[in-house]
Design an enzyme around this catalytic site. Structure first.
Site, short mmCIF file in Angstrom:
data_model
loop_
_atom_site.label_atom_id
_atom_site.label_comp_id
_atom_site.label_asym_id
_atom_site.label_seq_id
_atom_site.Cartn_x
_atom_site.Cartn_y
_atom_site.Cartn_z
N SER A 201 22.86 -21.75 -4.20
CA SER A 201 22.24 -22.48 -3.08
C SER A 201 22.96 -23.77 -2.75
O SER A 201 22.93 -24.24 -1.60
CB SER A 201 20.77 -22.77 -3.39
OG SER A 201 20.64 -23.51 -4.59
N GLY B 85 19.81 -19.21 -5.69
CA GLY B 85 19.28 -18.60 -6.91
C GLY B 85 20.30 -17.86 -7.74
O GLY B 85 19.97 -17.38 -8.84
N ASN C 201 22.54 -22.74 -12.54
CA ASN C 201 21.36 -21.95 -12.91
C ASN C 201 21.50 -21.36 -14.30
O ASN C 201 20.50 -21.16 -15.00
CB ASN C 201 21.12 -20.85 -11.88
CG ASN C 201 20.65 -21.40 -10.55
OD1 ASN C 201 19.96 -22.41 -10.50
ND2 ASN C 201 21.03 -20.75 -9.46
N ASP D 199 16.17 -33.61 -4.32
CA ASP D 199 15.35 -32.94 -5.33
C ASP D 199 16.00 -32.96 -6.71
O ASP D 199 15.60 -32.22 -7.60
CB ASP D 199 15.05 -31.50 -4.92
CG ASP D 199 16.31 -30.65 -4.80
OD1 ASP D 199 17.43 -31.18 -5.00
OD2 ASP D 199 16.19 -29.44 -4.51
N HIS E 293 19.86 -30.22 -5.45
CA HIS E 293 20.60 -29.79 -4.26
C HIS E 293 21.18 -30.99 -3.52
O HIS E 293 20.53 -32.02 -3.38
CB HIS E 293 19.69 -28.99 -3.33
CG HIS E 293 19.24 -27.69 -3.93
ND1 HIS E 293 18.01 -27.54 -4.53
CD2 HIS E 293 19.87 -26.49 -4.03
CE1 HIS E 293 17.89 -26.30 -4.97
NE2 HIS E 293 19.00 -25.65 -4.68
#
Length: 452
Positions: A278, A304, A334, A424, A427
């Site tokens: 992402s 993701g 991730n 956040d 990102h």
């Protein structure tokens, strides 16, 4: 010669009988023992992962806890209620708020999120979370629980039980692991209005239970075993896998995105490709066009994705018929959330680099270091990122694979990470992409303009 044949001829009837008996035994075993293999047809009866995120349970579904009795005594179960503000199912207290000392589940699919919880009460009684499904028709074949996933962070594990009506059909202690434990249970031929209860509760002597849960209820042809369960929550180490949906199949939106990206590569014939998760997917296209428009930049980021997901995409068409001058690769954050070690992550990225090179051998690859995360460079995750990036740098040979770490450009002089750069804490936002481009641009200019 004749003497040797006659004894065998005498034994022939006896041998034939033995053979026929053995054949009958095999045929009988085939009828009572499910055999492995891909089914010619399948019938998914219900998908828990889809039902659990609905504010109102879909037909056939209900969520309970064993408020007035033991597991296996459904007369003592009480329904859970949905709280819109909390986006969760649970037990309400006198004020109407959800109790924190009773089972429930939260609507979420975030990485590592605990969406199912249960606990022992003050008297030591295990109060369990129960997801129930009532069949609307007789099964055509035999019913299975398939594509079961449960990941628990608890050192003492979490107890998983499956009942049909009030009969225990399966029980397993799911131990703590970085990856979800997958399961598959045979329930047999069921009838209309039979109820399948899947219960999650504390293991023996443990105070609570928690985890992420997925499974489907599947009707299979008699004597056949369903497909091998897949890990929906997190791809296994060194695997090549797409993102799976709650039904254990490749996610529909994911498959559509992948197909569209494959077509876009063929239509665009880009000189410059960005591929990743992402963080890559959110690149403002106008920023890319402003700096590298003449190179027809294309963005192949999908939110993701883990390294294993990008590997699957590369092996299944993302770069087919493409011959970009440069591929910019950023992937792995991730995997760190999924508790991959720096060595494991580096090994999987090395395999991904080889896969990209096999698809487009004349392309240069710019491997980017994993970006910092959190509120400050001092956050614990950033130590793992530093260790990982040090190892990723060794994957570059400065001929086909080049390495660049621009992470320090996203950090303020005092070591903090500005909300304007990462709102956040993960990102990148507009100002962050501007800094990123300023740091990466000169290297990309050089690689794009070098002759092969």
């Amino acid at each position: 010669m004749t003497d040797s044949i006659i004894p065998n001829m005498k034994r022939f009837p006896e041998t034939l009988v033995a053979f026929l008996l053995a054949l009958l035994a095999c045929l009988h075993a085939e009828t009572v023992t499910p055999k492995a293999g891909k089914l010619e047809s399948e019938n998914i009866i219900a998908v828990y992962g889809d039902a659990s995120i609905a504010p109102t349970p879909p037909p056939g579904w209900s969520f309970h806890w064993n408020a007035r009795g033991n597991l296996g005594d459904s007369a003592g179960y009480a329904p859970l209620s949905y709280d819109e503000k909390a986006r969760a199912y649970g037990v309400r207290d006198a004020s109407g708020a959800l109790r924190t000392d009773a089972p429930g589940h939260t609507i979420s699919r975030g990485i590592g999120y605990l969406d199912v919880s249960a606990m022992r009460d003050k008297d030591g009684v295990a109060r369990c979370y129960v997801a129930s499904y009532k069949l609307s028709a007789d099964s055509v074949g035999e019913v299975w629980i398939n594509h079961g996933n449960l990941r628990t962070p608890l050192s003492y594990g979490t107890d998983l039980r499956v009942y049909v009506n009030d009969q225990l059909k399966a029980q397993s202690l799911i131990k703590r692991d970085r990856f979800a434990q997958v399961f598959q249970f045979y329930l047999g031929r069921l009838k209309k209005e039979d109820v399948i209860h899947v219960a999650v509760g504390p293991s023996e002597n443990s105070p609570k239970a928690a985890g992420r849960l997925f499974y489907i209820i599947e009707d299979c042809q008699a004597g056949q075993k369903p497909a091998k369960p897949v890990n929906i929550i997190s791809p296994a180490l060194h695997a090549s896998a797409p993102q799976f949906g709650a039904d254990g199949k490749i996610g529909t939106a994911y498959a559509d995105k992948h197909k569209a990206q494959c077509a876009a590569v063929v239509a665009t014939r880009p000189d410059l490709v960005f591929i990743g998760d992402s963080i890559t997917a959110r690149w403002p296209q106008e920023v890319l066009e402003a700096r590298f428009g003449k190179h027809r930049p294309i963005n192949l980021g999908i939110g993701g994705d883990w390294i294993q997901n990008v590997l699957w995409r590369v092996q299944n068409g993302t770069l087919d018929k493409a011959a970009p001058k440069v591929v910019v690769l950023l992937i792995g954050t991730n995997n760190l959330t999924g508790k991959f070690t720096p060595d494991e992550l580096t090994a999987d990225l090395g395999a991904l680099l080889k896969a990209i090179q096999s698809k487009t051998p004349r392309s240069k690859i710019l491997l980017l270091g994993i970006l910092p995360r959190g509120a400050s460079i001092k956050d614990e995750i950033n130590e793992s990122i530093r260790q990982t990036n040090a190892k990723l740098a060794t994957l570059a040979n400065n001929e086909q694979v080049f390495y660049l770490d621009i992470g320090d450009k996203l950090v303020e002089p005092d070591g903090t990470i500005s909300p304007a750069v990462m709102p956040d804490k993960l990102h990148v936002a507009g100002p962050g992409y501007t800094r990123w481009m300023e740091a990466m641009g000169p290297t990309l200019d050089k690689l794009l303009n070098e002759r092969p």
